[in-house]
Design a protein around this motif. Structure first.
Motif, PDB file in Angstrom:
ATOM      1  N   ILE A  29       0.879  -1.170   0.000  1.00  0.00           N
ATOM      2  CA  ILE A  29       0.000   0.000   0.000  1.00  0.00           C
ATOM      3  C   ILE A  29       0.917   1.220   0.000  1.00  0.00           C
ATOM      4  CG2 ILE A  29      -1.899   1.168   1.163  1.00  0.00           C
ATOM      5  CD1 ILE A  29      -2.657  -1.427   2.426  1.00  0.00           C
ATOM      6  N   PRO A  30       1.344   1.648  -1.178  1.00  0.00           N
ATOM      7  CA  PRO A  30       2.419   2.638  -1.314  1.00  0.00           C
ATOM      8  C   PRO A  30       2.228   3.931  -0.526  1.00  0.00           C
ATOM      9  CG  PRO A  30       1.869   1.675  -3.438  1.00  0.00           C
ATOM     10  CD  PRO A  30       0.826   1.195  -2.478  1.00  0.00           C
ATOM     11  N   ASN A  31       1.024   4.427  -0.445  1.00  0.00           N
ATOM     12  CA  ASN A  31       0.821   5.741   0.174  1.00  0.00           C
ATOM     13  C   ASN A  31       0.479   5.690   1.659  1.00  0.00           C
ATOM     14  OD1 ASN A  31       1.255   6.994  -2.344  1.00  0.00           O
ATOM     15  ND2 ASN A  31      -0.865   6.596  -2.927  1.00  0.00           N
ATOM     16  N   LYS A  32       0.523   4.490   2.241  1.00  0.00           N
ATOM     17  CA  LYS A  32       0.206   4.374   3.669  1.00  0.00           C
ATOM     18  C   LYS A  32       1.302   3.573   4.370  1.00  0.00           C
ATOM     19  CE  LYS A  32      -4.817   4.612   3.103  1.00  0.00           C
ATOM     20  NZ  LYS A  32      -6.118   3.958   3.360  1.00  0.00           N
ATOM     21  N   PRO A  33       2.005   4.169   5.332  1.00  0.00           N
ATOM     22  CA  PRO A  33       3.100   3.468   6.024  1.00  0.00           C
ATOM     23  C   PRO A  33       2.586   2.525   7.107  1.00  0.00           C
ATOM     24  CG  PRO A  33       2.869   5.650   6.921  1.00  0.00           C
ATOM     25  CD  PRO A  33       1.853   5.556   5.801  1.00  0.00           C
ATOM     26  N   ILE A  34       1.706   1.597   6.699  1.00  0.00           N
ATOM     27  CA  ILE A  34       1.137   0.652   7.664  1.00  0.00           C
ATOM     28  C   ILE A  34       1.493  -0.764   7.261  1.00  0.00           C
ATOM     29  CG2 ILE A  34      -0.788   2.164   8.293  1.00  0.00           C
ATOM     30  CD1 ILE A  34      -2.556   0.566   6.392  1.00  0.00           C
ATOM     31  N   ASN A  35       1.308  -1.697   8.180  1.00  0.00           N
ATOM     32  CA  ASN A  35       1.497  -3.103   7.863  1.00  0.00           C
ATOM     33  C   ASN A  35       0.168  -3.808   8.074  1.00  0.00           C
ATOM     34  OD1 ASN A  35       2.842  -5.539   7.221  1.00  0.00           O
ATOM     35  ND2 ASN A  35       2.896  -6.054   9.389  1.00  0.00           N
ATOM     36  N   ILE A  36      -0.385  -4.324   6.993  1.00  0.00           N
ATOM     37  CA  ILE A  36      -1.665  -5.014   7.101  1.00  0.00           C
ATOM     38  C   ILE A  36      -1.496  -6.487   6.791  1.00  0.00           C
ATOM     39  CG2 ILE A  36      -2.977  -2.949   6.529  1.00  0.00           C
ATOM     40  CD1 ILE A  36      -3.367  -4.172   3.716  1.00  0.00           C
ATOM     41  N   ILE A  37      -2.311  -7.297   7.444  1.00  0.00           N
ATOM     42  CA  ILE A  37      -2.322  -8.736   7.225  1.00  0.00           C
ATOM     43  C   ILE A  37      -3.752  -9.122   6.907  1.00  0.00           C
ATOM     44  CG2 ILE A  37      -1.885 -10.991   8.273  1.00  0.00           C
ATOM     45  CD1 ILE A  37       0.026  -9.268  10.216  1.00  0.00           C
ATOM     46  N   GLU A  38      -3.950  -9.824   5.795  1.00  0.00           N
ATOM     47  CA  GLU A  38      -5.282 -10.239   5.393  1.00  0.00           C
ATOM     48  C   GLU A  38      -5.197 -11.540   4.607  1.00  0.00           C
ATOM     49  OE1 GLU A  38      -6.951  -7.122   2.961  1.00  0.00           O
ATOM     50  OE2 GLU A  38      -5.090  -6.837   1.860  1.00  0.00           O
ATOM     51  N   THR A  39      -6.264 -12.330   4.684  1.00  0.00           N
ATOM     52  CA  THR A  39      -6.315 -13.620   4.004  1.00  0.00           C
ATOM     53  C   THR A  39      -7.629 -13.720   3.242  1.00  0.00           C
ATOM     54  OG1 THR A  39      -5.002 -14.605   5.793  1.00  0.00           O
ATOM     55  CG2 THR A  39      -6.116 -16.121   4.284  1.00  0.00           C
ATOM     56  N   PHE A  40      -7.527 -14.127   1.978  1.00  0.00           N
ATOM     57  CA  PHE A  40      -8.695 -14.158   1.088  1.00  0.00           C
ATOM     58  C   PHE A  40      -9.102 -15.577   0.724  1.00  0.00           C
ATOM     59  CE2 PHE A  40      -6.710 -10.061   0.348  1.00  0.00           C
ATOM     60  CZ  PHE A  40      -7.777  -9.189   0.186  1.00  0.00           C
ATOM     61  N   TYR A  41     -10.398 -15.745   0.455  1.00  0.00           N
ATOM     62  CA  TYR A  41     -10.892 -16.922  -0.251  1.00  0.00           C
ATOM     63  C   TYR A  41     -11.846 -16.431  -1.327  1.00  0.00           C
ATOM     64  CZ  TYR A  41     -15.067 -16.666   2.811  1.00  0.00           C
ATOM     65  OH  TYR A  41     -16.197 -16.258   3.484  1.00  0.00           O
ATOM     66  N   PHE A  42     -12.209 -17.311  -2.273  1.00  0.00           N
ATOM     67  CA  PHE A  42     -12.955 -16.857  -3.438  1.00  0.00           C
ATOM     68  C   PHE A  42     -14.394 -16.486  -3.099  1.00  0.00           C
ATOM     69  CE2 PHE A  42     -15.605 -17.248  -7.182  1.00  0.00           C
ATOM     70  CZ  PHE A  42     -14.903 -16.472  -8.088  1.00  0.00           C
ATOM     71  N   GLY A  43     -14.835 -15.355  -3.667  1.00  0.00           N
ATOM     72  CA  GLY A  43     -16.210 -14.902  -3.504  1.00  0.00           C
ATOM     73  C   GLY A  43     -16.330 -13.483  -4.002  1.00  0.00           C
ATOM     74  N   PRO A  44     -17.479 -12.847  -3.796  1.00  0.00           N
ATOM     75  CA  PRO A  44     -17.628 -11.443  -4.193  1.00  0.00           C
ATOM     76  C   PRO A  44     -16.691 -10.571  -3.376  1.00  0.00           C
ATOM     77  CG  PRO A  44     -19.468 -12.136  -2.812  1.00  0.00           C
ATOM     78  CD  PRO A  44     -18.677 -13.373  -3.117  1.00  0.00           C
ATOM     79  N   HIS A  45     -16.273  -9.441  -3.935  1.00  0.00           N
ATOM     80  CA  HIS A  45     -15.307  -8.610  -3.218  1.00  0.00           C
ATOM     81  C   HIS A  45     -15.925  -8.021  -1.959  1.00  0.00           C
ATOM     82  CE1 HIS A  45     -17.324  -5.840  -6.059  1.00  0.00           C
ATOM     83  NE2 HIS A  45     -17.133  -4.900  -5.153  1.00  0.00           N
ATOM     84  N   THR A  46     -15.154  -8.081  -0.878  1.00  0.00           N
ATOM     85  CA  THR A  46     -15.596  -7.583   0.420  1.00  0.00           C
ATOM     86  C   THR A  46     -15.633  -6.056   0.451  1.00  0.00           C
ATOM     87  OG1 THR A  46     -14.549  -9.522   1.423  1.00  0.00           O
ATOM     88  CG2 THR A  46     -15.193  -7.753   2.910  1.00  0.00           C
ATOM     89  N   ASP A  47     -14.646  -5.439  -0.188  1.00  0.00           N
ATOM     90  CA  ASP A  47     -14.573  -3.980  -0.215  1.00  0.00           C
ATOM     91  C   ASP A  47     -13.804  -3.539  -1.458  1.00  0.00           C
ATOM     92  OD1 ASP A  47     -11.795  -4.281   0.378  1.00  0.00           O
ATOM     93  OD2 ASP A  47     -12.267  -4.355   2.513  1.00  0.00           O
ATOM     94  N   LYS A  48     -13.680  -2.232  -1.647  1.00  0.00           N
ATOM     95  CA  LYS A  48     -13.026  -1.700  -2.836  1.00  0.00           C
ATOM     96  C   LYS A  48     -11.573  -2.138  -2.931  1.00  0.00           C
ATOM     97  CE  LYS A  48     -12.032   2.634  -5.278  1.00  0.00           C
ATOM     98  NZ  LYS A  48     -12.139   4.121  -5.243  1.00  0.00           N
ATOM     99  N   ASN A  49     -10.866  -2.156  -1.794  1.00  0.00           N
ATOM    100  CA  ASN A  49      -9.456  -2.559  -1.805  1.00  0.00           C
ATOM    101  C   ASN A  49      -9.296  -4.008  -2.248  1.00  0.00           C
ATOM    102  OD1 ASN A  49      -8.413  -0.085  -0.943  1.00  0.00           O
ATOM    103  ND2 ASN A  49      -8.737  -0.574   1.214  1.00  0.00           N
ATOM    104  N   ALA A  50     -10.228  -4.862  -1.791  1.00  0.00           N
ATOM    105  CA  ALA A  50     -10.182  -6.274  -2.177  1.00  0.00           C
ATOM    106  C   ALA A  50     -10.394  -6.424  -3.678  1.00  0.00           C
ATOM    107  CB  ALA A  50     -11.236  -7.061  -1.404  1.00  0.00           C
ATOM    108  N   LEU A  51     -11.314  -5.643  -4.224  1.00  0.00           N
ATOM    109  CA  LEU A  51     -11.581  -5.693  -5.663  1.00  0.00           C
ATOM    110  C   LEU A  51     -10.369  -5.225  -6.461  1.00  0.00           C
ATOM    111  CD1 LEU A  51     -13.461  -6.101  -8.060  1.00  0.00           C
ATOM    112  CD2 LEU A  51     -14.332  -3.785  -7.681  1.00  0.00           C
ATOM    113  N   LEU A  52      -9.752  -4.139  -6.041  1.00  0.00           N
ATOM    114  CA  LEU A  52      -8.581  -3.621  -6.750  1.00  0.00           C
ATOM    115  C   LEU A  52      -7.432  -4.623  -6.724  1.00  0.00           C
ATOM    116  CD1 LEU A  52      -8.602   0.102  -5.517  1.00  0.00           C
ATOM    117  CD2 LEU A  52      -9.205  -0.744  -7.795  1.00  0.00           C
ATOM    118  N   LEU A  53      -7.258  -5.278  -5.583  1.00  0.00           N
ATOM    119  CA  LEU A  53      -6.195  -6.280  -5.468  1.00  0.00           C
ATOM    120  C   LEU A  53      -6.471  -7.456  -6.394  1.00  0.00           C
ATOM    121  CD1 LEU A  53      -3.611  -7.162  -4.033  1.00  0.00           C
ATOM    122  CD2 LEU A  53      -5.024  -8.179  -2.245  1.00  0.00           C
TER     123      LEU A  53
END
Length: 222
Positions: free
Chosen positions: A83-107
């Motif tokens: 996430i280039p513009n945010k100096p954070i560390n995020i951890i997330e795990t995905f499985y197949f389905g409709p996108h949960t949010d905009k960030n998930a869709l973009l990824l």
């Protein structure tokens, strides 16, 4: 014997994310995957293979075909977030389905690039899948992996954020016939994480956290 396929994200001409120090996602995912394979193999009750063992370009379709042809029971795709513009560390795990949010869709759109799938295609597929056993088990696998990753990485990096388990239309998760997840194990755009990811001991720790989540999921199933 459970057959586990580990999928190191990106590779070859596809660098994936690149940190400010020049660290490439493709190299980090491959190293963590190899360490995870060794850790799981040491249990002596899992048959563990990898979609790629070297730095080579591999299409999403080839990864899916490899897993299905090998009769996989589980599919674990390893990635490193950015996430280039945010100096954070995020951890997330995905499985197949409709996108949960905009960030998930973009990824998902970024990871699916070049496959020819459109969002209309995914919406039709998602309607047909419904609440299948594969979806339920993928959710459960994602839960155990995310819980292990976040709980342990938080101890090393207090600035880490738990973005939880999410759904998104990843081609690589759609195609496999078995429970599968895509784990964004840490964030390469975070300067502190990039420095640590360049150290073997930290990549080994992440492999250990993935192992813990996978084994706990499998023990639940026994």
């Amino acid at each position: 014997m459970k057959k586990i396929v580990i999928d190191p994200g990106h590779g070859g001409e596809d660098f994936g994310a690149v940190g400010k120090l020049g660290t490439k996602e493709k190299d980090i995912t491959l190293d963590i995957a190899k360490r995870l394979k060794d850790r799981l193999f040491a249990h002596r009750k899992y048959d563990v293979t990898m979609t790629r063992e070297t730095d080579r370009t591999m299409s999403l379709e080839d990864r899916v075909n490899f897993a299905n042809a090998g009769g996989a029971d589980l599919f674990i795709s390893i990635h490193v977030n950015s996430i280039p513009n945010k100096p954070i560390n995020i951890i997330e795990t995905f499985y197949f389905g409709p996108h949960t949010d905009k960030n998930a869709l973009l990824l998902a759109e970024k990871e699916n690039k070049g496959t020819g799938y459109t969002m209309k295609d995914f919406n039709e597929i998602i309607k047909k899948i419904g609440d299948t056993l594969k979806t339920q088990e993928s959710n459960s696998l994602a839960f155990y992996i995310q819980k292990s990753l976040y709980r342990n990485i938080k101890k090393q990096s207090s600035y880490s954020k738990d973005w939880g388990i999410k759904t998104a239309p990843f081609v690589v998760l759609l195609g496999v016939d078995v429970p599968g997840v895509l784990a964004e194990v840490t964030c390469l755009s975070n300067a502190g994480e990039e420095r640590k990811l360049r150290k073997g001991y930290y990549r080994e720790m992440i492999a250990q956290y993935l192992e813990e989540g996978i084994v706990r999921y499998l023990n639940k199933k026994n």
